[in-house]
Design a protein around this motif. Structure first.
Motif, PDB file in Angstrom:
ATOM      1  N   CYS A 222       0.807  -1.260   0.013  1.00  0.00           N
ATOM      2  CA  CYS A 222      -0.162   0.189   0.032  1.00  0.00           C
ATOM      3  C   CYS A 222       0.764   1.205  -0.074  1.00  0.00           C
ATOM      4  O   CYS A 222       1.879   1.148   0.698  1.00  0.00           O
TER       5      CYS A 222
ATOM      6  N   TYR B 125       0.018   4.447   1.094  1.00  0.00           N
ATOM      7  CA  TYR B 125      -0.798   5.361   2.022  1.00  0.00           C
ATOM      8  C   TYR B 125      -0.028   5.380   3.072  1.00  0.00           C
ATOM      9  O   TYR B 125       1.270   5.871   3.395  1.00  0.00           O
ATOM     10  N   CYS B 126      -0.321   4.747   4.513  1.00  0.00           N
ATOM     11  CA  CYS B 126       0.134   5.052   5.680  1.00  0.00           C
ATOM     12  C   CYS B 126       1.610   3.957   5.943  1.00  0.00           C
ATOM     13  O   CYS B 126       1.559   3.139   5.402  1.00  0.00           O
TER      14      CYS B 126
ATOM     15  N   VAL C 109       1.862   1.807   8.086  1.00  0.00           N
ATOM     16  CA  VAL C 109       1.439   0.355   8.454  1.00  0.00           C
ATOM     17  C   VAL C 109       1.973  -0.407   7.173  1.00  0.00           C
ATOM     18  O   VAL C 109       2.495  -1.580   7.684  1.00  0.00           O
ATOM     19  N   GLY C 110       1.980  -0.178   6.022  1.00  0.00           N
ATOM     20  CA  GLY C 110       2.415  -0.789   5.204  1.00  0.00           C
ATOM     21  C   GLY C 110       1.952  -2.070   4.784  1.00  0.00           C
ATOM     22  O   GLY C 110       2.559  -3.325   4.651  1.00  0.00           O
ATOM     23  N   CYS C 111       0.645  -2.162   4.459  1.00  0.00           N
ATOM     24  CA  CYS C 111      -0.239  -3.601   4.333  1.00  0.00           C
ATOM     25  C   CYS C 111       0.262  -3.956   3.072  1.00  0.00           C
ATOM     26  O   CYS C 111       0.616  -3.220   1.885  1.00  0.00           O
TER      27      CYS C 111
ATOM     28  N   PHE D 101      -0.740  -6.048  -0.318  1.00  0.00           N
ATOM     29  CA  PHE D 101      -1.885  -6.208  -1.035  1.00  0.00           C
ATOM     30  C   PHE D 101      -1.479  -7.091  -2.190  1.00  0.00           C
ATOM     31  O   PHE D 101      -0.450  -7.009  -2.895  1.00  0.00           O
TER      32      PHE D 101
ATOM     33  N   CYS E 100      -7.488  -1.160   5.218  1.00  0.00           N
ATOM     34  CA  CYS E 100      -8.661   0.200   5.732  1.00  0.00           C
ATOM     35  C   CYS E 100      -8.902   0.545   4.086  1.00  0.00           C
ATOM     36  O   CYS E 100      -8.558   0.138   3.159  1.00  0.00           O
TER      37      CYS E 100
ATOM     38  N   LYS F  46      -8.694   3.106   2.634  1.00  0.00           N
ATOM     39  CA  LYS F  46      -7.675   3.763   1.478  1.00  0.00           C
ATOM     40  C   LYS F  46      -7.000   2.883   0.691  1.00  0.00           C
ATOM     41  O   LYS F  46      -7.116   2.918  -0.530  1.00  0.00           O
ATOM     42  N   GLY F  47      -6.141   1.922   1.329  1.00  0.00           N
ATOM     43  CA  GLY F  47      -5.363   0.824   0.606  1.00  0.00           C
ATOM     44  C   GLY F  47      -6.331  -0.097  -0.206  1.00  0.00           C
ATOM     45  O   GLY F  47      -6.055  -0.399  -1.526  1.00  0.00           O
TER      46      GLY F  47
ATOM     47  N   PRO G  29      -5.198   2.744  10.622  1.00  0.00           N
ATOM     48  CA  PRO G  29      -6.261   1.754  10.905  1.00  0.00           C
ATOM     49  C   PRO G  29      -6.071   0.327  11.191  1.00  0.00           C
ATOM     50  O   PRO G  29      -6.560  -0.329  12.053  1.00  0.00           O
TER      51      PRO G  29
HETATM   52  S1  SF4 Z   1      -4.405  -0.086   3.630  1.00  0.00           S
HETATM   53 FE1  SF4 Z   1      -4.838   1.343   5.361  1.00  0.00          FE
HETATM   54  S2  SF4 Z   1      -3.724   0.552   7.110  1.00  0.00           S
HETATM   55 FE2  SF4 Z   1      -2.727  -0.397   5.586  1.00  0.00          FE
HETATM   56  S3  SF4 Z   1      -1.101   0.746   4.580  1.00  0.00           S
HETATM   57 FE3  SF4 Z   1      -2.678   1.301   3.525  1.00  0.00          FE
HETATM   58  S4  SF4 Z   1      -3.580   3.122   4.532  1.00  0.00           S
HETATM   59 FE4  SF4 Z   1      -2.272   2.082   5.836  1.00  0.00          FE
END
Ligand code: SF4
Ligand code: SF4
Ligand code: SF4
Ligand code: FES
Length: 949
Positions: A244, A246-247, A249-251, A253, A279, A281-282, A414
């Motif tokens: 991901c 975005y944030c 956390v580095g999910c 995917f 979350c 966003k990702g 999140p």
């Molecule tokens: S999916 Fe949400 S929590 Fe996970 S890295 Fe992306 S923004 Fe962050």
């Protein structure tokens, strides 16, 4: 890569260390005690049908499809709810079992639409698979009885739909919302035949507590809950695993694709940061990547009042290099610089700092971490010896007491917030230190044990008073300290912290936190078992940001809460690659791996490898670049993936500085606020177009994989390389993998990192080297990285930003779940459905005093500037404190924030601005100017002349 996710074992893995051996269909299998018979059977290679079970959820036992026969047991137990026993003999296939399973399926199918061929889930439906697996050929009851086939669809969520006609009431969605996400938005209403899944009171997802994380959609075995993108575009054909963007956390995917089109992003079960969760966003907000606003050709112009001219890549690069050399010729070597991005990959960031140091010939490189986590780097290095968080996310599973300071995990991080909430449900205790009543204080199904609702700007006073209680009440872990910490520094600190002015009683008038609450929280933290601190920008973005980080480290060392699972000091990093951009040498004083540029040995290592002589003095930080631009000594800036005109404090100062530049080069996806002041625009790539790595908040280096070609034809790393070449310093790489090889060669903490190693291990937490070839989940285990942990005296010094009769309120800022940072990405997605404007949260008492009602336009004035927002009356704020987000450029949140900054790192004091709030009827002067300028710049971009070839 196959479309198949790794095997679904039906029930979660048992954490027991005891092994049990049993036989399934004649095959001997050994599993941890507590494992279900279903999971053991699948591990033994047997095919047990199941519908209500999936290995991300606890067993529920409702569908009766997974029945088995067990020697010595009567009947047909459900294998998902039966635990293994030593010596058990299990049969998963028999005529009787087949008959029962067919009967169960017959009932399901008799109340299910028979539209498999046209159903969006065709080929990806567990109900369809199970009907095949049990050999169902006909439905004896017919389809004419009472059924749910005409039930109305629920379409309120912009990203997924709920079709009750396709629901088999397996409850997987309800359990996913509870167990994985921790939101409890769904229930099963009524009983028996009338049972129906409902979101909130009104049955609409958008009116419920649903945060659109997508866990229920992922858990659903049918097409009852399904992504709208799958309905619109069809089933995916191939998959790439990526990270991901975005944030922090580095999910991880799975980008599920059709050709080069993303069909959906599904959180990866094997992702070690997110374990299959995500979350909004990702999971859903990736549409910006192909948004029509993307600029797809390089552009140049002489003056910012000129229309843009599209040019070829070659022309843009040659023009930029020519301008930079001209400027250096006229104003000197130090008159240009670069800014790296926490949204770009490690490899891209590394190349930008190399470009600045080797091709520009100075150290004028800085990064957006300057304005968020630079105090973390300083504070943790000074005390523990390494500028990074101490734990992996999974460490939370062993935490007994968590303390959250100045972070809002349910909005900012999140997926990790869900892990925290899970641990809290298991009985862990929670202390929140925050001026606002965030969701973790008093949210759905979460209740903090103590909320230290301090006044903004008094963090250090609170951390000192917590430490004072620990020291004064004999709660210090003297054994740990004697063994692990520098004794002299400790004695000095102890003497300091025991001084009466640090007591909670003395600090109460300053912090506003009752002394008894501080004392109780300190006792809980020191004696409640494994205690971990998680903190965010509410700690760092202060004039004493670095002091506070050191205060946190002091408290953790004083109580022995460092160096094992379940404890530690953990910055929750904001953007996806803040950790990485800092690791890669983006600061003007540090080469990659946090080694000072003045250190001759380190410098010569890089000089030898890069074949260039490096300057030994640190270069300009971002605020110094602005000041130098206004002085006339700094004239050229290369900004990769940052929007400093929106994100940095005191907007008017920033934009004046940008206007003073002779050549501003912006490399980005969109014509962002900074690009409106630019002379060269180089179109950048989204994470879907990149190869490389991101490093998350737990130091985890994960692969970002290209799933589509760069829309503008050139990858970001290639642009930097070409620019360097045009400046006369050629760099030679065939791929980002080679850049990582160079990073590993020159950076001891990355010595074992390579694309090959990450592909093999999934992800790697640095340090990774010969003594930790698979990385380091928990740091400072036997000793601190700096040898002895160093206590630092952290005297509280109040910020200069004080309330006064003219500015009687304190403004603090933060973020919201659905938007991200400057909003350039999320504002170009359906996430606007949740948050389409920044509002000013104000306590009803302050609002009433000023005659302000909910939704009224209010002017917010500080000594830096003035802006206008709509008010939201909220008791989340304490009287005297107002709050806003900063996701929309026209809101001008940073017009108000001042230039106060952290004493050690210049990190701006975003969290404390003295303001006055008044009822108004029209936008501020700045907003009017902003609107006119923005409209002019958009016209100039729209009127751009196409590229001549
Ligand atoms: S999916 Fe949400 S929590 Fe996970 S890295 Fe992306 S923004 Fe962050
Ligand atoms: S999307 Fe997430 S929060 Fe919303 S109902 Fe589903 S699981 Fe719950
Ligand atoms: S919506 Fe899906 S997951 Fe939820 S109960 Fe119905 S079939 Fe099961
Ligand atoms: S899978 Fe075991 S009862 Fe449903």
């Amino acid at each position: 890569m196959s479309l198949l996710e790794s095997v679904d074992f039906g029930t979660p893995q048992s954490r027991s260390e005891m092994a049990v051996t049993l036989q399934v269909d004649g095959v001997q299998v050994t599993v941890p005690s507590g494992t279900s018979v279903l999971r053991a059977s699948i591990a033994a290679g047997s095919n047990v049908p199941k519908l209500c079970a999936t290995d991300s959820l606890e067993a529920f036992g409702s569908c009766r499809l997974c029945l088995v026969e067990i020697d010595g047991r009567k009947g047909y137990p459900a294998s998902c709810t039966t635990a293994v026993e030593a010596g058990m003999k299990v049969r998963t296939q028999s005529d009787a079992l087949a008959r029962i399973r067919r009967g169960v399926m017959e009932l399901y199918i008799s109340d299910h639409p028979l539209d498999c061929l046209t159903c969006s889930a065709n080929g990806d439906c567990e109900l369809q698979d199970m009907a095949g697996a049990v050999g169902l050929r006909e439905v004896r009851y017919g389809y004419d009885g009472a059924n749910h086939l005409a039930a109305k669809k629920e379409l309120s969520n912009p990203y997924f739909s709920f079709d009750p006609a396709k629901c088999i009431v397996c409850s997987r969605c309800v359990r996913a919302c509870e167990e994985i996400q921790g939101t409890y938005a769904l229930t099963i209403d009524a009983r028996g035949f009338a049972s129906v899944v409902t979101a909130g009171q009104a049955g609409r997802f958008m009116d419920s507590e649903c945060v659109s994380c997508g866990a229920c959609v992922q858990a659903c075995p049918t097409a009852a809950l399904i992504e709208n993108s799958v309905i619109d575009l069809g089933q995916p054909e191939h998959v790439h695993v990526t990270t991901c963007a975005y944030c922090g956390v580095g999910c991880s995917f799975r980008a599920e694709m059709r050709g080069t089109q993303v069909i959906r992003m599904v959180p990866h079960k094997d992702g070690r940061a997110n374990h299959g969760h995500s979350c909004v966003k990702g999971r859903f907000a990736w549409g910006y990547a192909t948004h029509k606003d993307r600029i797809r050709s390089p552009m140049i112009r002489k003056k910012i009042t000129d229309p843009w001219q599209e040019v070829s890549w070659q022309e843009a690069i040659v023009y930029t290099a020519g301008e930079f050399r001209r400027i250096q010729g006229r104003y000197g070597r130090d008159s240009i610089g670069g800014i790296t991005s926490s949204r770009c990959t490690n490899e891209e960031t590394y190349l930008v700092q190399k470009l600045v140091r080797a091709a520009f010939g100075n150290n004028n490189v800085d990064t957006c971490a300057r304005v968020c986590h630079s105090p973390t780097g300083y504070g943790l290095k000074a005390t523990l010896g390494e500028s990074a968080g101490t734990q992996d996310f999974d460490s939370i599973q062993a935490t007994d007491v968590m303390m959250i300071i100045g972070a809002n995990p349910t909005d900012g991080h999140p997926v990790f917030a869900s892990a925290m909430k899970r641990r809290l449900r298991e009985g862990a205790k929670l202390i929140v230190v925050d001026p606002r009543v965030i969701d973790m204080v008093n949210g759905p199904h979460v209740q903090a044990d103590y909320h230290l609702q301090l006044r903004p700007g008094t963090n250090v006073a609170v951390i000192n008073s917590l430490a004072h209680v620990v020291a004064a009440e004999g709660l210090l872990r003297e054994d740990f300290i004697a063994q692990r910490c520098d004794p002299k520094a400790y004695e000095t600190w102890k003497k300091f912290i025991l001084q009466p002015h640090n007591s909670p009683e003395a600090m109460d008038p300053i912090t506003g936190v009752p002394a008894a609450t501080v004392r109780a929280a300190a006792r809980l933290y020191a004696t409640g078992g494994n205690a971990a601190i998680y903190y965010g920008l509410g700690v760092t973005e202060h004039s004493q940001g670095s002091t506070m980080v050191m205060g946190i480290a002091n408290l953790a060392m004083a109580t022995g809460n460092i160096g094992r699972s379940g404890v530690g000091v953990n910055p929750l990093r904001g953007q996806n690659n803040v950790q990485g951009s800092c690791d890669m040498g983006s600061f003007p004083h540090e080469l990659p791996g946090y080694r000072h540029i003045a250190d001759a040995k380190t410098r010569s290592l890089f000089e030898f490898d890069w074949k260039v002589t490096l300057v030994s003095e640190p270069g300009l930080r971002i605020p110094n670049m602005f000041d130098a631009a206004l002085d006339g000594s700094f004239k050229g800036l290369y900004v990769q993936g940052e929007d400093i005109a929106q994100s940095d404090p005191n907007t008017q100062h920033v934009t004046q500085a940008l206007t003073s530049l002779e050549c501003l080069v912006v490399q980005d996806l969109f014509l962002n606020e900074t690009a409106k002041f630019a002379h060269v625009f180089l179109p950048g790539s989204s994470f879907l177009e990149k190869d490389g790595t991101f490093t998350n908040a737990e130091r985890r280096v994960s692969r970002v994989r290209k799933v589509m070609p760069p829309l503008a034809g050139m990858a970001d790393w290639e642009i930097t390389v070409e620019l360097s070449k045009a400046l006369g310093y050629p760099m030679h790489y065939d791929s980002p993998a080679q850049v990582m090889d160079e990073i590993a060669r020159l950076t001891p903490t990355f010595a074992g990192v390579s694309f090959e190693a990450i592909d093999r291990l999934g992800s790697i937490q640095w340090p990774c080297n010969s003594s930790a070839p698979e990385g380091t989940p928990v740091m400072h285990v036997d000793q601190f990285v700096r040898g002895k942990g160093r206590f630092v005296v952290t005297e509280f010094i109040a910020t200069d930003e004080k309330v006064s009769p003219r500015y009687p309120l304190i403004l603090t800022t933060g973020r919201i779940l659905s938007q991200y940072n400057v909003g350039a990405q999320t504002r170009r997605t359906a996430n606007l459905a949740w948050h389409d404007e920044d509002r000013l949260e104000i306590h009803p008492h302050d609002a009433q005093e000023r005659g302000i009602g909910d939704g009224d336009w209010v002017g917010i004035a500080s000594r830096a500037g003035e802006t206008v927002l709509r008010a939201r009356l909220s008791e989340r704020m304490q009287p005297g404190v107002v709050y806003t987000t900063f996701h929309f450029p026209g809101s001008g949140a940073n017009v108000i924030t001042t230039e106060n900054s952290d004493w050690a790192t210049n990190c701006p004091e975003y969290k404390v601005t003295a303001v006055q709030v008044t009822l108004v009827s029209h936008p501020s002067e700045w907003q009017e100017r902003f609107r006119r300028f923005s409209e002019q710049q958009i016209r100039l971009a729209e009127a751009r002349k196409p590229v001549h070839t």
